[in-house]
Write a protein that holds these residues in place. Sequence first.
Motif, short mmCIF file in Angstrom:
data_model
loop_
_atom_site.label_atom_id
_atom_site.label_comp_id
_atom_site.label_asym_id
_atom_site.label_seq_id
_atom_site.Cartn_x
_atom_site.Cartn_y
_atom_site.Cartn_z
N PHE A 57 14.44 -7.38 -0.68
CA PHE A 57 14.96 -8.42 -1.55
C PHE A 57 13.91 -8.86 -2.57
N VAL A 58 12.63 -8.79 -2.17
CA VAL A 58 11.54 -9.24 -3.04
C VAL A 58 10.37 -8.28 -2.95
N SER A 59 9.40 -8.45 -3.86
CA SER A 59 8.17 -7.67 -3.82
C SER A 59 7.30 -8.16 -2.67
N PRO A 60 6.38 -7.34 -2.15
CA PRO A 60 5.52 -7.72 -1.04
C PRO A 60 4.46 -8.73 -1.46
N LEU A 61 3.79 -9.28 -0.45
CA LEU A 61 2.70 -10.23 -0.62
C LEU A 61 3.13 -11.47 -1.38
N ILE A 109 -2.08 7.37 1.13
CA ILE A 109 -2.91 6.74 2.16
C ILE A 109 -2.06 6.49 3.40
N LYS A 110 -2.55 6.91 4.54
CA LYS A 110 -1.82 6.74 5.80
C LYS A 110 -2.30 5.44 6.47
N THR A 111 -1.35 4.67 6.95
CA THR A 111 -1.68 3.39 7.59
C THR A 111 -1.25 3.40 9.05
N ILE A 112 -2.19 3.04 9.91
CA ILE A 112 -1.91 2.88 11.34
C ILE A 112 -2.04 1.40 11.67
N ILE A 113 -1.00 0.82 12.21
CA ILE A 113 -1.07 -0.57 12.66
C ILE A 113 -1.81 -0.59 14.00
N GLU A 166 9.51 1.15 9.51
CA GLU A 166 10.37 1.07 8.34
C GLU A 166 9.56 0.97 7.04
N LEU A 167 8.43 0.30 7.13
CA LEU A 167 7.60 0.07 5.94
C LEU A 167 6.64 1.22 5.64
N ILE A 190 0.84 -1.21 0.00
CA ILE A 190 0.00 0.00 0.00
C ILE A 190 0.87 1.25 0.00
N HIS A 191 1.93 1.24 0.81
CA HIS A 191 2.81 2.41 0.88
C HIS A 191 3.49 2.66 -0.46
N ASP A 192 3.85 1.58 -1.16
CA ASP A 192 4.50 1.71 -2.47
C ASP A 192 3.53 2.20 -3.54
#
Length: 224
Positions: free
Chosen positions: A212-216, A78-82, A97-98, A71-73
């Motif tokens: 190193f890799v793409s997400p998901l 869009i702001k994300t709160i964990i 970091e993400l 989502i960040h990429d």
Amino acid sequence: MAITILIADDHLLFRQGLKSLIKTSNGQVEVIGEAETGRETVKLAGELKPDIILMDIYMPDGNGLQALKEIHDKFPEIKTIILTSSESNEHLYQAVELGAVGYLVKNLDATQLLELIEGVQRGEAAMTRNMASRLLKGFAKQTSKSDLDSELLTEREQDVLKLVAVGKSNADIAEDLIISINTVKTHIRSILDKLQLDNRTQAANYAMVHGFVSPLSEDTDLID
């Protein structure tokens, strides 16, 4: 104008409770969507374009940290709160970091949650003093350790790590790199030992967090 929210959590009861809580904001905050998996969260983020995503870490089909990176990429506006039950320092560091703008645990006071959501729209971080203190004390140390860890891996071990992270079996990795399965297992054990990890799932998460890799990516859990 109301702050629009996408809730991402695999527990229906929690999502319902959070929606009821947000209704007490007198229209200042509005829930416009719900997701229960990582992939669904990424999909709805693109379709609904909420101001803020409140997202758990523990979700099926792409966890919250993996979804956060994508989502960040793709949608940096869009702001994300964990919003999670995990108080792990590792999860806290990784989330920041993400690209997360906040990290909150689910035992948070309801009134404080709404205040922090509103603060995010003003450019503030959504984080309690305790979490902020832990972040400041540990983030620099975590970052330097990550850099050192990356340098410890040989070029071939990095190749193996990338393939592990995208869900390749030992046989697939051996075929791709033209090496034996036993050599693949040796490399994987070396990677886990050097990075102080327990299994392939953790190795895949490390690879995702450090680019190193793409997400998901799909991953597995065992060396064999």
